[in-house]
Each structure stands twice: as structure tokens, then as C-alpha cells.
Design an enzyme around this catalytic site. Sequence first.
Site, mmCIF file in Angstrom:
data_model
loop_
_atom_site.group_PDB
_atom_site.id
_atom_site.type_symbol
_atom_site.label_atom_id
_atom_site.label_comp_id
_atom_site.label_asym_id
_atom_site.label_seq_id
_atom_site.Cartn_x
_atom_site.Cartn_y
_atom_site.Cartn_z
ATOM 1 N N GLY A 135 -1.436 6.102 6.468
ATOM 2 C CA GLY A 135 -2.265 6.576 7.564
ATOM 3 C C GLY A 135 -2.836 5.461 8.418
ATOM 4 C CB CYS A 168 5.350 9.939 9.978
ATOM 5 S SG CYS A 168 6.272 8.612 9.192
ATOM 6 C CD GLU A 217 1.967 12.941 12.119
ATOM 7 O OE1 GLU A 217 2.949 12.427 11.572
ATOM 8 O OE2 GLU A 217 0.874 12.348 12.223
ATOM 9 N N PRO A 269 1.708 5.267 0.063
ATOM 10 C CG PRO A 269 3.312 6.239 1.476
ATOM 11 C CD PRO A 269 3.008 4.981 0.690
ATOM 12 C CG LEU A 292 -2.170 -0.890 1.141
ATOM 13 C CD1 LEU A 292 -1.838 -2.339 0.825
ATOM 14 C CD2 LEU A 292 -2.957 -0.816 2.440
ATOM 15 N N GLY A 312 3.157 3.434 12.111
ATOM 16 C CA GLY A 312 2.307 4.258 12.962
ATOM 17 C C GLY A 312 2.473 5.734 12.660
#
Length: 470
Positions: free
Chosen positions: A198, A249, A339, A117, A115, A216
Amino acid sequence: MMSKVTAEQIKELELMIAKAKKAAAIIENYDQAKIDRLCQAVAWAVSNLQTWKVLAQEAVTETGLGEYASKVNKRNKVRLILRDCLRQKSVGVIEEDPAKGLVKYGKPVGVIGCLVPTTNPCLTPAGQAVFAVKARDAMIFSPHPRAKKVTAKTVEIMRLALEKEGAPADLLQVITNPSIDLTQELMQRCDLVIATGGKAMVKAAYSSGTPAYGSGAGNSTMIIDETADVKEAALNTRISKCSDYGSGCSCDGNLVVHAAVYDEMLQALKDEGAYEATPAEAEALKKVLWDEQGHRLPDTVAISPQQLAAAAGFNIDSKYKFIMVIGDKIGKEHFFSSEKLTTLLTVFKYDGEFENALTMMRAIYEVGGKGHSCGIYSFNDEHIHRLAMAAPVSRIMVRQPQNKANAGAATNGMPATSSMGCGTWGGNIVSENICLKHYMNTTWVARPIPEDMPSLQELFGEYYDEQLEK
């Protein structure tokens, strides 16, 4: 809930799975040298500067996220992943422990669903493809709909590289018209899922019924104690905060600065291009970053500080690289301690003993980002040790730009990756960088060794009672 996937889409997906299995079967018996050559061919084809520059520009154009120069620099991660892979074995015997009589053999896991992002539509496929080929797996990529064209182009470049080497191109495939429902179907049909993105994406992967590795959420927090070199700390903060307009992140989100160096640190940050928002500007920024419940608004993700300021109703000069706000309180209702995912940094001040910094750090991770990463600028080994003992994170960087270091760098020993497990803190199964070993099954072969069993007295210590064994 009824799936929105058509019978035709299911048939197409099943054909992709069949082609992936056929391709994987062809390379299953390749020797290590041939596999390593394929890794080099795939990595070079996609990450050479002329090719990668085009992909980087197309990624920015298609997604509207991030910064071209930062995306160009991300090709270095592909090189680091290739470096790590070439130094490890994946075919036949991969590890031996003569003292324990153990020999480990590497085996493919099969077909992996990846997957992808929207923030890393080229890097994630490139890095994961190298791991997959090294492990003799096949991989099917499910792009974010907002980045499907550039992801498909990235995969096609790597497919052509495989073909040139006489290997099956179908080792790497991509869903050209992705959707949430189609991605869920993919996850249910493959042998392993690697979900980088996500919380909803990772949760879906874990709910698919297929073994999965996920990452995470981040809320990277750096402590600057009284021993820090503030110029070094400010430079690295700017490097980390500004990378790809703060979309990662791992980009610095919060600084916790000792009062003794606080003013000097603020000035050093300004020297590195920080714009200090006024209280009124900070309030305006808050309204365009979060809704009233604290949910992150998408329109201000990964944009320049000038765009961010304009969205909030004020203007800043083009010389500024990021915006900083002064944090006063920490908590879920105080959104600046969560965040950011953009070119915004929150600076907090602590006074007195180092435990006060640790208290603030713990409070920040209760807001978000548990399991991911934090860091420290300090030359006090006791402070570094105390942070390591206290922080609910999987990785701590010492005097390094977080975004450039925690996923592997040429200047530290972290395994290179584009997907970072955050342990049970972050709802993940591992608290490690997802790397080659996670793409392989391992067969353990155990030969007899001399008996290795301590006496009952040694084993149970003072609890052993000979009378109870009669």
C-alpha cells in the site's frame, strides 16, 4: 514520536542483520553455476505443487483474503522469475559493449529489507528470494501482521533448501512478530528496501533514509474499441478480474467500451459469469466498499461476489463470478471510477472517435492508479499507438488479461516480477517491473575508444556561429 520497539527487539534485529551480512559474505565468491543451482533449489522447494498448495490454503485461512485456486496458480510467477534469472548473468562480467569499450560487472547490494503485502504472503517472498539469491544478496522479510505465520513458513522452506545445498540459511530471514515500528527499524538498517504494498508502506520505505524501490496503486482500465473481439475481451476480463478475488492491483477495474460493441460486450461479460447490479444494488455496494470520503473499507476487499452482494444486502446465485456496475460519471466523488480490490467491475461507454476513450481514460487515472497499468482490446495499431502516447502508466497490455500479463507471462516479453514500479506518476523511482538488475550494483569498466565527438557544426546545427568561437 517515540518508537514502540523494545531494546530486546532492536538487539534481535541487529543480530539478524549481522547474520545476513555474514551469510552474504560466504556466497559473494560463489561462481555463476553455483548461484544458479541455489536459485533452482529455492524455487523448486517452495513452488512444487504439493508444497505450494499447503501454503496457498494457509494464506487464505490466515488472512481471510483471496481465493485458494488463484493462489495456487500464482506459483507460475516463481517459475517465470526463475526463467528470467537463469537467462541472465549476475557474477563477474554481466554485459559487454565492445563498440563503446564498456564492460559491466555485477555486484551484490547487500542486505535487502523486503516488505511483504498481506495479499501475496507467499508469492512475494518466493519471487524476491530467487532474485536476491541470484544477485548474491541477503534478504530479511517483514510480513504483514495478518499473514506472519504463512510468510514465516514460506521463508523456512527456502532456508532449508539453502542448507541442503550447503549454503547459509541466513541469506533468507523473517521477522516473526512484525509491527510497523519494527519494520521501520529494519528499513533504516538494511542496504536496500523493496516495498510491495500500500501507499503508506511505500511512503515509509522512501522516508527511511535507505535506497528503496516501491510500487504504486492500481486502477487498471481497459479500452475496448469497435475492432475488438468482444468474446476474447470478456474472457480475459473475467480471468483478470476474478484472480484471487480481485485482490491484485493489476486486476481489471474499469472497462471503457465503444458504443458499437457495448451491448455485445455486456452480453459477453454475462456469458463469462458477470452479474449486472441494478442501480439500487450499485448504491448499496458503494456504501460497503467506501466510506463517505471515498476511503476503501477493508471488510469487502478480496471477497467472492456472493459475499460482496450479501454485504450489500442482496443475494446472487453461485454461478456468478463477479459483479459489474454501469458507470455514468468519472471523478474522485464518483467512487466506482476508483480502485476496487475485489470482485467488482465498472463498465463505461464511449461513442464516436477514439479520442473520447482517451479522455475517459485520462479522467479515470486522475481518480487513481496513475503509473500502474492499462490495456486495450483492439486490432487498430493507430489506436494502440495513441493510447501508448497518452496513457500516464508504465505498462500497457494489448489483448491480454492484465493481471496475468503485465508482471510477466510466457506469452509476452515483460520482465517477470511481483513488484511493479509506477514511475513518478505513482510516487516511485522507476517505471519498470522490479527485476534482477534492481537487486544488483553494477561496476562499469571503460576502455579507451577512438574519439567520438561530432564537429561543432554537426553538434549545434543552425545555431552554430563560427564568429562566436573566436
